[in-house]
Scaffold this motif. Structure first.
Motif, mmCIF file in Angstrom:
data_model
loop_
_atom_site.group_PDB
_atom_site.id
_atom_site.type_symbol
_atom_site.label_atom_id
_atom_site.label_comp_id
_atom_site.label_asym_id
_atom_site.label_seq_id
_atom_site.Cartn_x
_atom_site.Cartn_y
_atom_site.Cartn_z
ATOM 1 N N MET A 189 0.825 -1.213 0.000
ATOM 2 C CA MET A 189 0.000 0.000 0.000
ATOM 3 C C MET A 189 0.859 1.263 0.000
ATOM 4 S SD MET A 189 -2.955 -1.297 2.621
ATOM 5 C CE MET A 189 -3.847 -2.818 2.292
ATOM 6 N N LYS A 190 2.175 1.038 -0.111
ATOM 7 C CA LYS A 190 3.140 2.132 -0.269
ATOM 8 C C LYS A 190 3.082 3.159 0.861
ATOM 9 C CE LYS A 190 3.622 1.667 -5.262
ATOM 10 N NZ LYS A 190 3.032 0.339 -5.295
ATOM 11 N N ALA A 191 2.851 2.688 2.076
ATOM 12 C CA ALA A 191 2.865 3.585 3.225
ATOM 13 C C ALA A 191 4.246 4.173 3.455
ATOM 14 C CB ALA A 191 2.407 2.838 4.480
ATOM 15 N N TYR A 192 5.286 3.470 2.963
ATOM 16 C CA TYR A 192 6.654 3.952 3.163
ATOM 17 C C TYR A 192 6.921 5.255 2.393
ATOM 18 C CZ TYR A 192 7.235 1.585 -1.333
ATOM 19 O OH TYR A 192 7.085 1.165 -2.639
ATOM 20 N N THR A 193 6.060 5.588 1.443
ATOM 21 C CA THR A 193 6.241 6.839 0.702
ATOM 22 C C THR A 193 5.672 8.032 1.452
ATOM 23 O OG1 THR A 193 4.136 6.695 -0.493
ATOM 24 C CG2 THR A 193 6.030 5.577 -1.473
ATOM 25 N N GLY A 194 4.832 7.760 2.464
ATOM 26 C CA GLY A 194 4.163 8.838 3.181
ATOM 27 C C GLY A 194 2.935 9.351 2.466
ATOM 28 N N HIS A 195 2.566 8.715 1.327
ATOM 29 C CA HIS A 195 1.434 9.204 0.530
ATOM 30 C C HIS A 195 0.490 8.064 0.155
ATOM 31 C CE1 HIS A 195 3.510 13.020 0.191
ATOM 32 N NE2 HIS A 195 4.566 12.388 -0.238
ATOM 33 N N SER A 196 0.290 7.110 1.073
ATOM 34 C CA SER A 196 -0.593 5.993 0.772
ATOM 35 C C SER A 196 -2.048 6.446 0.744
ATOM 36 C CB SER A 196 -0.429 4.895 1.832
ATOM 37 O OG SER A 196 -1.359 3.853 1.606
ATOM 38 N N ASP A 197 -2.782 6.027 -0.289
ATOM 39 C CA ASP A 197 -4.203 6.339 -0.386
ATOM 40 C C ASP A 197 -5.053 5.325 0.373
ATOM 41 O OD1 ASP A 197 -3.739 8.543 -2.021
ATOM 42 O OD2 ASP A 197 -3.741 7.314 -3.838
ATOM 43 N N THR A 198 -4.419 4.261 0.865
ATOM 44 C CA THR A 198 -5.140 3.195 1.552
ATOM 45 C C THR A 198 -4.735 3.175 3.021
ATOM 46 O OG1 THR A 198 -5.031 1.908 -0.489
ATOM 47 C CG2 THR A 198 -5.662 0.728 1.500
#
Length: 474
Positions: free
Chosen positions: A273-282
């Motif tokens: 969910m790409k939370a590591y980018t700081g911009h997760s939409d989920t």
């Protein structure tokens, strides 16, 4: 300038891997290790003694010609070094980052006794990264198609390695991945700061460019079964590289409380969910400003703890029932975790997880342990110390004590032989299973192991599958 003598080489200090400062890196998910410069790589490779009987090669699970690739680095022939590694290791950029070289090739280096083992993993990473950035040579001509089709179930290291070898033999290859991005544990199980997703994406894209097809959101055993693949779908052989994805739990009261997760779920959510980018939409598991305790001390436990730290958890504690010396995680990962602020609580075991009236976790009850006599595995067994119970406040608990194979294939394929541990039984040399046309390798066979061991199993199975398809025998 003349070549240094053996004695002179043995006096040369190792070239350390440059790292970002802990106070900087703990706040983001960018890579921790910066990588060697060409000058650093040449200096480190220049310490190699070029042993006549290279024990490092014996320690490599896939037998990479380490002496030859290191020699090529010394001479500045970086693309040739990449070719040498690539002959045996199809994922060098990955292995150079995450494999436990200290217990494999580097652990077998003759300089280990002097604490100066050649940093083979760092050199492998340098060579692989250089090739990714500078190799403009045309791809080799594809082989003549054989007309045979192989289904590879799972897109982790075993499946990727198997698919890569089979496509070079001219067979049609389709890789089935249960999740929505290919890469398996390389994508969903390892944090961005240890293995950037772009590295894995490049490997996947390279396979696509060579003709490998990928089907995601494909859970074999729920939709199509193995029998379906071999009959109605028309595949001539199947390779199972599905890993070991069923998490183990502590079996103590309170594991059903809100706020208790397996490390697999936690890392998968953050990664996919790409939370590591700081911009997760989920929405992902919220650990910001919350006390997190991680049970376990392997690489996955370190990954979970360091990821929680980067998502704003405070404090983050690793609770382990043995001592630091017995931690199965790589020494580098333990050192990195501690430097970044993870608290290591050793010689403690959980008795209970307890919550509030709304069933939210609020703490754990721990018991002090002491190491007793060695068990069957040779490790000293932790034994409880009477009257030593205490409580530790915790809002989130992450269980990272290992995984078992998912029972789905076992339940839907009764003629596929499994061990008592739930792993698939195979011929150790070929990966052949009890079911005709079906091969397997990696964690689904061995239980949790390393990337390079899984990759080696995938390549061995690819050789056996090729022979099976060409000769009609296993």
């Amino acid at each position: 300038m003349s070549e240094p003598t053996r004695r002179e080489k043995m006096k040369l200090p190792p070239v350390a891997m440059p790292e970002r400062p802990p106070d900087e890196r703990r706040h983001d998910c960018d890579a921790v290790n910066r990588g060697y410069s060409p000058e650093m790589a040449v200096a480190e490779a220049g310490r190699c003694l070029y042993c006549a009987r290279p024990t490092c090669v014996q320690g490599c699970p896939v037998g990479v010609d380490i002496i030859e690739f290191v020699r090529a680095v010394v001479e500045g022939r970086y693309l040739e070094a990449a070719d040498v590694i690539g002959a045996d290791n199809s994922l060098p950029a990955v292995c150079g980052r995450v494999c436990p070289q200290e217990t494999q090739c580097e652990g077998s280096c003759v300089l280990t006794n002097k604490d100066k083992a050649i940093h083979i993993g760092n050199l492998e990473r340098f060579v692989a990264d250089h090739a990714r950035e500078h190799d403009t040579r045309p791809a080799p001509e594809p082989p003549a198609p054989t007309g045979k089709r192989v289904a590879v179930v799972g897109s982790g290291p075993a499946g990727i390695a198997c698919a890569g070898d089979l496509i070079t033999q001219g067979h049609g290859v389709t890789v089935f991945e249960a999740l929505h991005e290919p890469g398996g544990v390389l994508v969903y199980g390892i944090p961005e700061f240890r293995l950037p997703k772009a590295i894995v994406a490049d490997e996947i894209d390279a396979l696509r460019g060579r003709g490998v097809r990928f089907e995601t959101n494909a859970v074999i055993g729920r939709g199509d079964t193995l029998d379906d693949l071999l009959t109605t779908e028309g595949f001539d052989a199947v390779f199972l590289g599905v890993g070991a994805g069923l998490p183990r739990f502590l079996n103590v009261p309170g594991e059903n409380l809100i706020g208790v997760y397996s490390a697999s779920e936690f890392l998968t959510r953050v990664n996919l969910m790409k939370a590591y980018t700081g911009h997760s939409d989920t929405p992902v598991i919220d650990v910001h400003g919350r006390a997190v305790v991680v049970f376990g001390a392997g690489n996955t436990a370190m990954d979970a703890a360091r990821t929680a730290l980067r998502l704003g958890a405070d404090p983050v504690t690793i609770a382990y029932r043995r001592t630091r010396d017995e931690m199965p995680a790589r020494a580098e990962e333990v050192s990195h975790a501690e430097a970044e602020g993870v608290v290591l609580e050793t010689l403690v075991a959980p008795l209970e997880l307890f919550g509030d009236d709304d069933a939210h976790l609020v703490g754990v009850r721990l018991q002090r342990m002491a190491l007793g006599e060695p068990g069957p595995d040779g490790r000293r067994r932790p034994e409880p110390v009477a009257g030593s119970e205490r409580e530790l406040a915790a809002d989130v608990a992450i269980i990272a004590i290992g995984n078992d194979p998912n029972p789905l294939l076992r339940e839907t394929t009764p003629d596929l032989e499994h061990s008592d541990r739930g792993t698939v039984v195979v011929d150790e040399h070929t990966g052949r299973t009890s079911k005709a046309g079906v091969f397997a390798g990696g964690d689904i066979v061995t239980g949790g192991a390393t990337v390079i061991l899984a990759m080696g199993a995938g390549r061995a199975a690819a050789r056996a599958i090729d022979a099976y398809l060409r000769e009609g025998s296993e």
